[in-house]
Design a protein around this motif. Structure first.
Motif, PDB file in Angstrom:
ATOM      1  N   TYR A   1     -15.666   4.589   3.768  1.00 39.77           N
ATOM      2  CA  TYR A   1     -14.316   4.378   3.717  1.00 39.77           C
ATOM      3  C   TYR A   1     -13.857   5.792   2.881  1.00 39.77           C
ATOM      4  O   TYR A   1     -14.474   6.088   1.839  1.00 39.77           O
ATOM      5  N   GLN A   2     -13.009   6.564   3.213  1.00 36.23           N
ATOM      6  CA  GLN A   2     -12.437   7.544   2.516  1.00 36.23           C
ATOM      7  C   GLN A   2     -10.786   7.221   2.184  1.00 36.23           C
ATOM      8  O   GLN A   2     -10.166   6.586   3.054  1.00 36.23           O
TER       9      GLN A   2
ATOM     10  N   THR B   1     -17.913   7.124  -4.912  1.00 38.63           N
ATOM     11  CA  THR B   1     -18.089   8.487  -5.281  1.00 38.63           C
ATOM     12  C   THR B   1     -16.720   9.207  -4.870  1.00 38.63           C
ATOM     13  O   THR B   1     -15.836   8.438  -4.407  1.00 38.63           O
ATOM     14  N   THR B   2     -16.751  10.609  -5.044  1.00 41.34           N
ATOM     15  CA  THR B   2     -15.690  11.449  -4.379  1.00 41.34           C
ATOM     16  C   THR B   2     -16.491  12.518  -3.674  1.00 41.34           C
ATOM     17  O   THR B   2     -17.555  12.751  -3.775  1.00 41.34           O
ATOM     18  N   VAL B   3     -15.723  13.227  -2.350  1.00 39.35           N
ATOM     19  CA  VAL B   3     -16.331  14.249  -1.656  1.00 39.35           C
ATOM     20  C   VAL B   3     -15.317  15.229  -1.595  1.00 39.35           C
ATOM     21  O   VAL B   3     -14.045  15.171  -2.054  1.00 39.35           O
ATOM     22  N   LYS B   4     -15.622  16.406  -1.107  1.00 36.15           N
ATOM     23  CA  LYS B   4     -14.799  17.596  -0.993  1.00 36.15           C
ATOM     24  C   LYS B   4     -13.635  17.474   0.117  1.00 36.15           C
ATOM     25  O   LYS B   4     -12.529  17.841  -0.226  1.00 36.15           O
ATOM     26  N   SER B   5     -13.904  16.767   1.108  1.00 34.34           N
ATOM     27  CA  SER B   5     -13.016  16.669   2.314  1.00 34.34           C
ATOM     28  C   SER B   5     -12.709  15.261   2.760  1.00 34.34           C
ATOM     29  O   SER B   5     -13.452  14.607   2.953  1.00 34.34           O
ATOM     30  N   PHE B   6     -11.558  15.149   3.193  1.00 33.02           N
ATOM     31  CA  PHE B   6     -11.115  14.216   4.039  1.00 33.02           C
ATOM     32  C   PHE B   6     -11.244  14.192   5.504  1.00 33.02           C
ATOM     33  O   PHE B   6     -10.919  15.426   6.080  1.00 33.02           O
ATOM     34  N   GLN B   7     -12.047  13.036   6.153  1.00 32.07           N
ATOM     35  CA  GLN B   7     -12.181  13.355   7.577  1.00 32.07           C
ATOM     36  C   GLN B   7     -11.487  12.337   8.281  1.00 32.07           C
ATOM     37  O   GLN B   7     -11.710  10.853   8.040  1.00 32.07           O
ATOM     38  N   ASP B   8     -10.305  12.523   9.053  1.00 36.72           N
ATOM     39  CA  ASP B   8      -9.550  11.565   9.447  1.00 36.72           C
ATOM     40  C   ASP B   8     -10.487  10.747  10.891  1.00 36.72           C
ATOM     41  O   ASP B   8     -11.217  11.367  11.439  1.00 36.72           O
ATOM     42  N   ALA B   9     -10.201   9.390  10.840  1.00 37.26           N
ATOM     43  CA  ALA B   9     -11.201   8.807  11.932  1.00 37.26           C
ATOM     44  C   ALA B   9     -10.142   7.878  12.698  1.00 37.26           C
ATOM     45  O   ALA B   9     -10.783   7.306  13.624  1.00 37.26           O
ATOM     46  N   TYR B  10      -8.823   8.148  12.634  1.00 41.78           N
ATOM     47  CA  TYR B  10      -8.065   7.473  13.687  1.00 41.78           C
ATOM     48  C   TYR B  10      -8.240   7.711  14.955  1.00 41.78           C
ATOM     49  O   TYR B  10      -8.334   6.470  15.896  1.00 41.78           O
ATOM     50  N   ALA B  11      -8.432   8.759  15.470  1.00 38.98           N
ATOM     51  CA  ALA B  11      -8.752   9.015  16.995  1.00 38.98           C
ATOM     52  C   ALA B  11      -9.965   8.333  17.425  1.00 38.98           C
ATOM     53  O   ALA B  11      -9.862   7.464  18.402  1.00 38.98           O
ATOM     54  N   GLU B  12     -10.916   8.349  16.589  1.00 40.58           N
ATOM     55  CA  GLU B  12     -12.131   7.879  17.240  1.00 40.58           C
ATOM     56  C   GLU B  12     -11.877   6.144  17.067  1.00 40.58           C
ATOM     57  O   GLU B  12     -12.422   5.624  18.199  1.00 40.58           O
TER      58      GLU B  12
ATOM     59  N   LEU C   1       0.976  -1.157   0.151  1.00 36.86           N
ATOM     60  CA  LEU C   1      -0.170  -0.197  -0.032  1.00 36.86           C
ATOM     61  C   LEU C   1       0.885   1.388   0.057  1.00 36.86           C
ATOM     62  O   LEU C   1       1.894   1.267   0.871  1.00 36.86           O
ATOM     63  N   PRO C   2       0.630   2.181  -0.832  1.00 36.75           N
ATOM     64  CA  PRO C   2       1.200   3.477  -0.933  1.00 36.75           C
ATOM     65  C   PRO C   2       1.487   4.304   0.419  1.00 36.75           C
ATOM     66  O   PRO C   2       0.365   4.426   0.903  1.00 36.75           O
ATOM     67  N   ALA C   3       2.455   4.628   0.812  1.00 38.87           N
ATOM     68  CA  ALA C   3       2.707   5.366   2.241  1.00 38.87           C
ATOM     69  C   ALA C   3       2.146   6.614   1.897  1.00 38.87           C
ATOM     70  O   ALA C   3       2.081   7.295   3.294  1.00 38.87           O
ATOM     71  N   THR C   4       1.901   7.186   0.905  1.00 38.47           N
ATOM     72  CA  THR C   4       1.187   8.601   0.787  1.00 38.47           C
ATOM     73  C   THR C   4      -0.170   8.524   0.900  1.00 38.47           C
ATOM     74  O   THR C   4      -0.496   9.656   1.107  1.00 38.47           O
ATOM     75  N   TRP C   5      -0.789   7.435   0.925  1.00 40.91           N
ATOM     76  CA  TRP C   5      -2.192   7.413   0.918  1.00 40.91           C
ATOM     77  C   TRP C   5      -2.677   7.789   2.543  1.00 40.91           C
ATOM     78  O   TRP C   5      -1.883   7.403   3.368  1.00 40.91           O
ATOM     79  N   LYS C   6      -3.766   8.605   2.300  1.00 41.00           N
ATOM     80  CA  LYS C   6      -4.531   8.789   3.758  1.00 41.00           C
ATOM     81  C   LYS C   6      -5.849   8.038   3.694  1.00 41.00           C
ATOM     82  O   LYS C   6      -6.441   8.032   2.851  1.00 41.00           O
ATOM     83  N   ASN C   7      -6.051   7.170   4.813  1.00 39.53           N
ATOM     84  CA  ASN C   7      -7.047   6.239   4.676  1.00 39.53           C
ATOM     85  C   ASN C   7      -8.104   6.782   6.053  1.00 39.53           C
ATOM     86  O   ASN C   7      -7.566   6.729   7.033  1.00 39.53           O
ATOM     87  N   ALA C   8      -9.220   6.713   6.021  1.00 40.42           N
ATOM     88  CA  ALA C   8     -10.077   6.785   7.109  1.00 40.42           C
ATOM     89  C   ALA C   8     -11.300   5.759   6.957  1.00 40.42           C
ATOM     90  O   ALA C   8     -11.857   5.679   5.937  1.00 40.42           O
ATOM     91  N   HIS C   9     -11.643   5.377   8.238  1.00 45.88           N
ATOM     92  CA  HIS C   9     -12.873   4.221   8.040  1.00 45.88           C
ATOM     93  C   HIS C   9     -13.907   4.654   9.197  1.00 45.88           C
ATOM     94  O   HIS C   9     -13.880   4.687  10.459  1.00 45.88           O
ATOM     95  N   HIS C  10     -15.064   5.308   8.687  1.00 47.07           N
ATOM     96  CA  HIS C  10     -15.949   5.554   9.572  1.00 47.07           C
ATOM     97  C   HIS C  10     -17.250   4.805   9.969  1.00 47.07           C
ATOM     98  O   HIS C  10     -17.715   4.551   8.959  1.00 47.07           O
ATOM     99  N   VAL C  11     -17.100   4.079  10.894  1.00 43.22           N
ATOM    100  CA  VAL C  11     -18.046   2.983  11.286  1.00 43.22           C
ATOM    101  C   VAL C  11     -19.464   3.342  11.369  1.00 43.22           C
ATOM    102  O   VAL C  11     -19.709   4.357  12.427  1.00 43.22           O
ATOM    103  N   GLN C  12     -20.370   2.975  10.661  1.00 43.36           N
ATOM    104  CA  GLN C  12     -21.891   3.328  10.691  1.00 43.36           C
ATOM    105  C   GLN C  12     -22.709   2.594  11.530  1.00 43.36           C
ATOM    106  O   GLN C  12     -23.490   2.880  12.293  1.00 43.36           O
ATOM    107  N   SER C  13     -22.471   1.229  11.511  1.00 43.88           N
ATOM    108  CA  SER C  13     -23.111   0.156  12.286  1.00 43.88           C
ATOM    109  C   SER C  13     -22.296  -1.027  12.559  1.00 43.88           C
ATOM    110  O   SER C  13     -21.343  -1.284  11.910  1.00 43.88           O
ATOM    111  N   ALA C  14     -22.650  -1.927  13.501  1.00 44.02           N
ATOM    112  CA  ALA C  14     -22.151  -3.160  13.800  1.00 44.02           C
ATOM    113  C   ALA C  14     -22.861  -3.977  14.500  1.00 44.02           C
ATOM    114  O   ALA C  14     -23.598  -3.522  15.344  1.00 44.02           O
ATOM    115  N   GLU C  15     -23.128  -5.363  14.047  1.00 47.50           N
ATOM    116  CA  GLU C  15     -24.222  -6.232  14.716  1.00 47.50           C
ATOM    117  C   GLU C  15     -23.149  -7.488  14.877  1.00 47.50           C
ATOM    118  O   GLU C  15     -22.643  -8.023  13.880  1.00 47.50           O
TER     119      GLU C  15
END
Length: 307
Positions: free
Chosen positions: A120-121, A163-174, A89-103
């Motif tokens: 996923y962003q 799709t694409t969106v305007k801004s990246f929202q980091d999810a690491y801390a959460e 995986l490229p080291a320059t990528w920024k990834n974020a995973h926003h969990v919506q639901s889990a069962e």
């Protein structure tokens, strides 16, 4: 800086997946610690993708040796194939995973299946800094590990939209701090009442300011776990209103409400509600962040369920 509004909205959506303590079944109360352990591992799944400088060892730590992982990249069989895949995986990528639901559903022999939906962003995959966003579905099978934490044995990731969106929202801390909270709850709810694993998630100079009194050393924690925390045969907590504040220098403030449900040794079902304010410190190379302080406000005192 305050956690962004989008993250807070996602946190509130996630909470809707869980019933309040008053609606939990007896089985959900008794299995609560297993569910929290599974969620602790699930949130850890994203840590390497979001902060690869933490090292791949923590990613492999949550996987069974013969794990199978299937996604749009293909299928990886076993830890070594998975390690080779993520190393590309490229080291320059920024990834974020926003969990919506889990069962979580419980199977035989301690096996669990977790079904989750995430947003996923990615920034770096597309040209000109464009942010890719995709809805993903996860099906994760888990098997018992050597301690309270299960191991991921099968991971299936399916893409539902792109799709694409305007801004990246980091999810690491959460994700990092939710993993910590779920692990803490798994350990204190575990009927074995083993205090030793908790040392891994306590900072050197911790302070737990519970309604039963302040705890500032590990001997005090062991006494609390063997005493006040062990007055019920089973218990669990439902998390709501989760919010994170980044204090800088890898320190964080967490606020959240806990709906608690417990069953006494003679079968009486109790509920209560508290508000927790935590301070946590994070070393990206450790398995979990650590608790520096806990302050508790009683919102609804202990009472029999149904009253």
């Amino acid at each position: 800086m305050r956690a962004s509004s989008i993250l807070l909205s996602i946190a509130l959506l996630f909470n809707l997946a869980y019933p309040a303590a008053a609606q939990l079944t007896e089985a959900q109360i008794r299995n609560g610690f297993k569910d929290h352990a599974a969620m602790a591992q699930y949130y850890r799944w994203y840590q390497y993708y979001e902060r690869p400088d933490g090292g791949v060892a923590n990613a492999l730590d949550i996987l069974s040796k013969d794990v199978t992982i299937t996604s749009g990249l293909g299928t990886a069989n076993g830890q070594e194939e998975y390690k080779e895949r993520v190393a590309k995986l490229p080291a320059t990528w920024k990834n974020a995973h926003h969990v919506q639901s889990a069962e979580i559903t419980h199977g035989e022999d301690g096996k669990l299946t977790l079904a989750a939906k995430i947003i996923y962003q990615n920034q770096g995959m597309l040209p000109d800094g464009a942010v890719r966003q995709a809805d993903l579905s996860y099906t994760v099978e888990m098997v018992p590990g050597e301690d309270v934490l299960p191991l991921l044995s099968n991971v299936l990731i399916e893409q539902d939209s792109d799709t694409t969106v305007k801004s990246f929202q980091d999810a690491y801390a959460e994700n990092r701090l939710r993993s910590l909270v779920h692990y803490w709850l798994a350990l204190i709810e575990d009927p074995s009442r083993n205090p030793e694993p908790v040392q891994e998630i306590l900072a050197d100079d911790f302070s737990l300011n519970f309604s039963s009194g302040a705890i500032t050393d590990f001997d005090g924690f062991k006494a609390w776990l063997a005493g006040p925390a062990s007055q019920v045969a089973a218990s669990t907590h439902v998390i709501s209103n989760f919010a994170v504040e980044d204090l800088g220098a890898e320190d964080y403030a967490i606020t959240m409400d806990f709906d608690w449900a417990g069953i006494t040794p003679d079968g009486v079902e109790l509920i209560a509600k508290t508000r927790h304010t935590w301070r946590a410190t994070n070393d990206v190379e450790e398995r979990f962040a650590r608790i520096k302080s806990v302050d508790v406000e009683v919102l609804e005192p202990f009472r029999p369920r149904g009253n």
